[in-house]
Motif scaffolding. Structure first.
Motif, short mmCIF file in Angstrom:
data_model
loop_
_atom_site.label_atom_id
_atom_site.label_comp_id
_atom_site.label_asym_id
_atom_site.label_seq_id
_atom_site.Cartn_x
_atom_site.Cartn_y
_atom_site.Cartn_z
N ALA A 23 42.19 43.90 37.80
CA ALA A 23 40.99 42.63 37.74
C ALA A 23 40.13 43.14 36.62
CB ALA A 23 40.84 41.99 38.68
N ILE A 24 39.33 44.19 37.92
CA ILE A 24 37.54 44.31 37.16
C ILE A 24 38.00 45.30 35.94
CG2 ILE A 24 35.78 46.36 37.57
CD1 ILE A 24 35.79 43.50 39.36
N LYS A 27 39.70 42.61 33.10
CA LYS A 27 39.11 41.53 32.18
C LYS A 27 40.48 40.24 32.21
CE LYS A 27 37.31 43.96 29.58
NZ LYS A 27 37.87 45.18 30.46
N LEU A 28 41.13 40.01 32.77
CA LEU A 28 42.27 39.22 32.33
C LEU A 28 41.72 37.95 33.48
CD1 LEU A 28 45.18 41.60 31.89
CD2 LEU A 28 43.50 40.49 30.05
N ARG A 29 42.34 36.84 32.21
CA ARG A 29 42.44 35.23 33.60
C ARG A 29 43.47 35.50 34.71
NH1 ARG A 29 41.78 34.71 28.59
NH2 ARG A 29 39.76 33.17 27.74
N ALA A 30 43.34 35.51 35.68
CA ALA A 30 44.03 34.81 36.72
C ALA A 30 45.45 34.95 36.22
CB ALA A 30 44.43 34.85 37.49
N LEU A 128 35.86 37.80 39.17
CA LEU A 128 36.66 39.36 38.51
C LEU A 128 36.23 39.89 37.40
CD1 LEU A 128 39.08 39.87 41.34
CD2 LEU A 128 36.76 40.68 41.49
N ARG A 129 36.96 38.43 36.59
CA ARG A 129 37.07 38.67 35.11
C ARG A 129 35.57 39.11 34.22
NH1 ARG A 129 38.68 37.45 30.18
NH2 ARG A 129 37.93 35.85 29.21
N ARG A 130 34.63 38.40 35.20
CA ARG A 130 32.95 38.69 34.53
C ARG A 130 32.21 39.84 34.58
NH1 ARG A 130 33.19 32.99 35.09
NH2 ARG A 130 31.88 33.60 37.52
N THR A 131 33.23 40.58 35.89
CA THR A 131 32.55 41.31 36.37
C THR A 131 32.44 42.35 35.12
OG1 THR A 131 32.77 41.34 38.65
CG2 THR A 131 32.19 43.35 38.31
N LYS A 132 33.14 43.30 34.94
CA LYS A 132 32.88 44.53 34.11
C LYS A 132 31.30 43.78 32.77
CE LYS A 132 34.49 48.88 33.34
NZ LYS A 132 36.14 49.14 33.07
N ALA A 133 31.86 42.74 32.17
CA ALA A 133 31.41 42.63 31.24
C ALA A 133 29.77 42.10 31.51
CB ALA A 133 31.80 41.45 30.27
N SER A 134 30.17 41.74 32.08
CA SER A 134 28.48 41.55 32.61
C SER A 134 27.09 42.10 33.16
CB SER A 134 28.26 40.18 34.70
OG SER A 134 29.12 38.88 34.37
N VAL A 135 28.62 43.92 33.62
CA VAL A 135 27.56 45.12 34.30
C VAL A 135 26.92 45.44 33.06
CG1 VAL A 135 27.91 46.94 35.24
CG2 VAL A 135 28.66 45.22 36.16
#
Length: 171
Positions: A23-24, A27-30, A128-135
């Motif tokens: 999921a991390i 970056k896909l939707r559920a 979870l979807r936003r985490t990597k893009a935010s980092v």
């Protein structure tokens, strides 16, 4: 939100750790994460370093990297779950569906969040979807890169989505 990577291996929850790490990375939707098939991420018993999926909401294929950590745990999960190429990567234990539902996925995420002492009303599958893009955005301050990572078409949507404060000359 990265604490489950530490707690889940201790609990020996291979499926949950595979679901979390993918999921991390993806970056896909559920709705897209739960419908992934083994053949979409692996060749034989080995997980690829990249995958391409056609998301339900987007009109174009999305490519994502699968980190070595995620590859290792996904391979362990596929082996433990006796998953074949045509199987869903995250099958359900219920008889009404072949794969986890988005509701089941949300319950799993709520359990993770609760287990590490966070407020489950503040975190969910979309976190979870936003985490990597935010980092990545915080590191390099590149909205276009974040937009591409999430598959959004408009820069304005990234500003709102990631909660970014933007100077008026950057719009």
């Amino acid at each position: 939100m990265l604490k489950p990577r530490v707690r889940l291996p201790l609990a020996e929850e291979t499926r949950d750790l595979a679901l979390f790490t993918l999921a991390i990375d993806s970056k896909l939707r559920a709705c897209d994460s739960t419908k992934l098939r083994v053949r979409g991420t692996a060749h034989g018993e080995h997980v690829s370093s990249r995958a391409i999926v056609m998301p339900q909401k987007a009109q174009h294929p999305v490519q994502f990297e699968i980190t070595e950590q995620a590859q290792t745990v996904l391979e362990a999960w596929m082996h433990q779950g006796h998953l074949r190429s045509e199987d869903f990567l995250f099958p359900t234990r219920l008889h009404s569906s072949d794969h986890l539902s988005t509701r089941q996925y949300a319950w799993i995420v709520k359990a993770w969040v609760t287990s590490i002492g966070l407020d489950p009303t503040m975190y969910g599958t979309h976190t979870l979807r936003r985490t990597k893009a935010s980092v990545i955005y915080r590191r390099i301050k590149d909205m276009r890169a974040a937009r591409l990572l999430l598959g959004h078409t408009k820069l304005e949507s990234i500003v709102k989505y990631l909660g970014i404060e933007v100077d008026s000359d950057c719009k």
